[in-house]
Design a protein around this motif. Structure first.
Motif, PDB file in Angstrom:
ATOM      1  N   PHE A   1       1.133  -1.636   0.270  1.00 16.75           N
ATOM      2  CA  PHE A   1      -0.386  -0.195  -0.081  1.00 16.75           C
ATOM      3  C   PHE A   1       0.931   1.474   0.284  1.00 16.75           C
ATOM      4  N   ILE A   2       2.169   1.051   0.969  1.00 17.21           N
ATOM      5  CA  ILE A   2       2.914   2.833   0.628  1.00 17.21           C
ATOM      6  C   ILE A   2       3.516   2.883  -0.132  1.00 17.21           C
ATOM      7  N   GLN A   3       4.040   1.931  -0.686  1.00 17.30           N
ATOM      8  CA  GLN A   3       4.514   2.031  -1.802  1.00 17.30           C
ATOM      9  C   GLN A   3       4.168   2.238  -3.342  1.00 17.30           C
ATOM     10  N   SER A   4       2.856   1.726  -3.296  1.00 15.21           N
ATOM     11  CA  SER A   4       1.488   2.378  -4.059  1.00 15.21           C
ATOM     12  C   SER A   4       1.584   3.923  -3.932  1.00 15.21           C
ATOM     13  N   PHE A   5       0.670   4.515  -2.912  1.00  9.49           N
ATOM     14  CA  PHE A   5       0.882   5.706  -1.900  1.00  9.49           C
ATOM     15  C   PHE A   5       2.181   6.814  -2.713  1.00  9.49           C
ATOM     16  N   ASN A   6       3.213   5.974  -2.234  1.00  6.59           N
ATOM     17  CA  ASN A   6       4.447   6.971  -2.737  1.00  6.59           C
ATOM     18  C   ASN A   6       4.733   6.931  -4.384  1.00  6.59           C
TER      19      ASN A   6
ATOM     20  N   ASN B   1       2.715  13.391  -5.285  1.00  4.86           N
ATOM     21  CA  ASN B   1       3.191  14.286  -6.604  1.00  4.86           C
ATOM     22  C   ASN B   1       3.971  14.983  -5.298  1.00  4.86           C
ATOM     23  N   ASP B   2       3.757  14.339  -4.178  1.00  4.78           N
ATOM     24  CA  ASP B   2       4.589  15.616  -3.154  1.00  4.78           C
ATOM     25  C   ASP B   2       6.409  14.773  -3.138  1.00  4.78           C
ATOM     26  N   THR B   3       6.806  15.816  -2.220  1.00  4.62           N
ATOM     27  CA  THR B   3       8.046  16.009  -3.246  1.00  4.62           C
ATOM     28  C   THR B   3       8.696  15.487  -1.257  1.00  4.62           C
ATOM     29  N   PHE B   4       8.160  14.696  -0.316  1.00  5.50           N
ATOM     30  CA  PHE B   4       8.619  14.118   0.678  1.00  5.50           C
ATOM     31  C   PHE B   4       7.883  12.494   0.099  1.00  5.50           C
ATOM     32  N   LEU B   5       8.446  11.591   0.948  1.00  9.42           N
ATOM     33  CA  LEU B   5       7.521   9.967   1.138  1.00  9.42           C
ATOM     34  C   LEU B   5       6.791  10.109   2.073  1.00  9.42           C
ATOM     35  N   PHE B   6       6.104   9.511   2.424  1.00  8.40           N
ATOM     36  CA  PHE B   6       5.003   8.253   2.958  1.00  8.40           C
ATOM     37  C   PHE B   6       5.492   7.246   3.992  1.00  8.40           C
ATOM     38  N   GLN B   7       5.036   6.740   5.287  1.00  9.66           N
ATOM     39  CA  GLN B   7       4.876   6.098   5.600  1.00  9.66           C
ATOM     40  C   GLN B   7       3.932   6.090   6.573  1.00  9.66           C
ATOM     41  N   VAL B   8       3.664   4.566   6.830  1.00  5.35           N
ATOM     42  CA  VAL B   8       2.069   3.408   7.935  1.00  5.35           C
ATOM     43  C   VAL B   8       2.649   4.433   9.285  1.00  5.35           C
ATOM     44  N   GLN B   9       1.828   5.121   9.600  1.00  3.55           N
ATOM     45  CA  GLN B   9       2.080   5.630  11.299  1.00  3.55           C
ATOM     46  C   GLN B   9       0.945   4.641  12.199  1.00  3.55           C
ATOM     47  N   LYS B  10      -0.626   4.206  11.982  1.00  6.50           N
ATOM     48  CA  LYS B  10      -1.476   3.134  12.717  1.00  6.50           C
ATOM     49  C   LYS B  10      -2.043   2.906  11.553  1.00  6.50           C
ATOM     50  N   LEU B  11      -2.134   0.861  12.205  1.00  2.00           N
ATOM     51  CA  LEU B  11      -3.238   0.732  11.007  1.00  2.00           C
ATOM     52  C   LEU B  11      -4.346   0.723  12.170  1.00  2.00           C
ATOM     53  N   ILE B  12      -5.648   1.625  11.421  1.00  2.00           N
ATOM     54  CA  ILE B  12      -7.055   1.967  12.232  1.00  2.00           C
ATOM     55  C   ILE B  12      -7.751   0.867  12.124  1.00  2.00           C
TER      56      ILE B  12
ATOM     57  N   PRO C   1      12.047   9.636   9.601  1.00  5.65           N
ATOM     58  CA  PRO C   1      11.757   9.920  10.260  1.00  5.65           C
ATOM     59  C   PRO C   1      10.679  10.787  10.060  1.00  5.65           C
ATOM     60  N   LEU C   2       9.630  11.176  10.904  1.00  5.20           N
ATOM     61  CA  LEU C   2       8.081  12.059  10.616  1.00  5.20           C
ATOM     62  C   LEU C   2       8.692  13.115  10.279  1.00  5.20           C
ATOM     63  N   GLN C   3       7.714  13.976   9.418  1.00  6.41           N
ATOM     64  CA  GLN C   3       8.552  15.751   9.339  1.00  6.41           C
ATOM     65  C   GLN C   3       8.556  16.535  10.703  1.00  6.41           C
ATOM     66  N   GLY C   4       9.219  17.254  11.197  1.00  5.99           N
ATOM     67  CA  GLY C   4       8.320  18.182  12.032  1.00  5.99           C
ATOM     68  C   GLY C   4       7.307  19.462  11.996  1.00  5.99           C
ATOM     69  N   LYS C   5       7.605  19.965  12.664  1.00  5.08           N
ATOM     70  CA  LYS C   5       5.896  20.907  12.700  1.00  5.08           C
ATOM     71  C   LYS C   5       5.506  21.575  11.034  1.00  5.08           C
ATOM     72  N   LYS C   6       6.510  22.428  10.691  1.00  2.00           N
ATOM     73  CA  LYS C   6       6.744  23.364   9.911  1.00  2.00           C
ATOM     74  C   LYS C   6       6.495  22.214   8.564  1.00  2.00           C
ATOM     75  N   LEU C   7       6.203  21.180   7.177  1.00  2.53           N
ATOM     76  CA  LEU C   7       6.203  20.729   6.516  1.00  2.53           C
ATOM     77  C   LEU C   7       4.849  19.037   7.493  1.00  2.53           C
ATOM     78  N   ARG C   8       4.920  18.781   8.775  1.00  2.00           N
ATOM     79  CA  ARG C   8       3.977  18.030   9.079  1.00  2.00           C
ATOM     80  C   ARG C   8       2.626  17.895   8.305  1.00  2.00           C
ATOM     81  N   LYS C   9       2.076  16.706   7.564  1.00  4.67           N
ATOM     82  CA  LYS C   9       1.461  16.107   7.399  1.00  4.67           C
ATOM     83  C   LYS C   9       0.773  14.734   7.141  1.00  4.67           C
TER      84      LYS C   9
END
Length: 139
Positions: free
Chosen positions: A48-53, A57-68, A104-112
């Motif tokens: 899933f996360i590879q497909s999402f990334n 179009n985001d400059t940065f990669l995303f990662q799974v934080q929590k399975l809800i 690591p996850l982004q800090g406050k300024k670029l957190r999404k």
């Protein structure tokens, strides 16, 4: 006569709103709330996360934080309806893309942070995956 027509109109409108609301909140038929095995969970969420990334179009990669939430339906393979929270990492997209798991996850300024509901079809015994549906909202 007008009062009765007005009431009828309001009742019709109320019935329409209730019907739309009920359909919006309706569960996917055939799916059962079941936890995934650790092996299937890891491979399905990695896919899933590879497909999402790859599609992002985001400059940065995303990662799974929590399975809800996980719902499962057995067909010719296994269909997983998963709800996950993902977050933007500090790793930039490159070719080939690094694994976002070690970023690591982004800090406050670029957190999404996004909450995504995805329908993933898999045939785990042959390591086959397809992302059939995905929708994400900020959250």
């Amino acid at each position: 006569m007008e009062v009765r027509d007005g009431r009828s109109l309001w009742l019709l409108l109320l019935a329409l709103v209730l019907a739309v609301t009920q359909n919006y909140n309706q569960e996917w038929p055939g799916f059962e709330e079941k936890p995934m095995s650790k092996e299937n969970m890891n491979s399905t969420l990695d896919f899933f996360i590879q497909s999402f990334n790859n599609a992002s179009n985001d400059t940065f990669l995303f990662q799974v934080q929590k399975l809800i939430r996980t719902r499962v339906q057995l067909t010719t393979g296994v269909e997983y309806l998963v709800t996950v929270r993902i977050g933007r990492t500090t790793c930039k997209r490159t070719i080939p893309a690094p694994s976002s798991a070690s970023c690591p996850l982004q800090g406050k300024k670029l957190r999404k942070s996004l909450v995504c509901e995805s329908l993933i079809y898999t045939v785990p015994w042959i390591n086959y995956f397809q992302l059939w549906n995905n929708s994400c909202l900020e959250g």
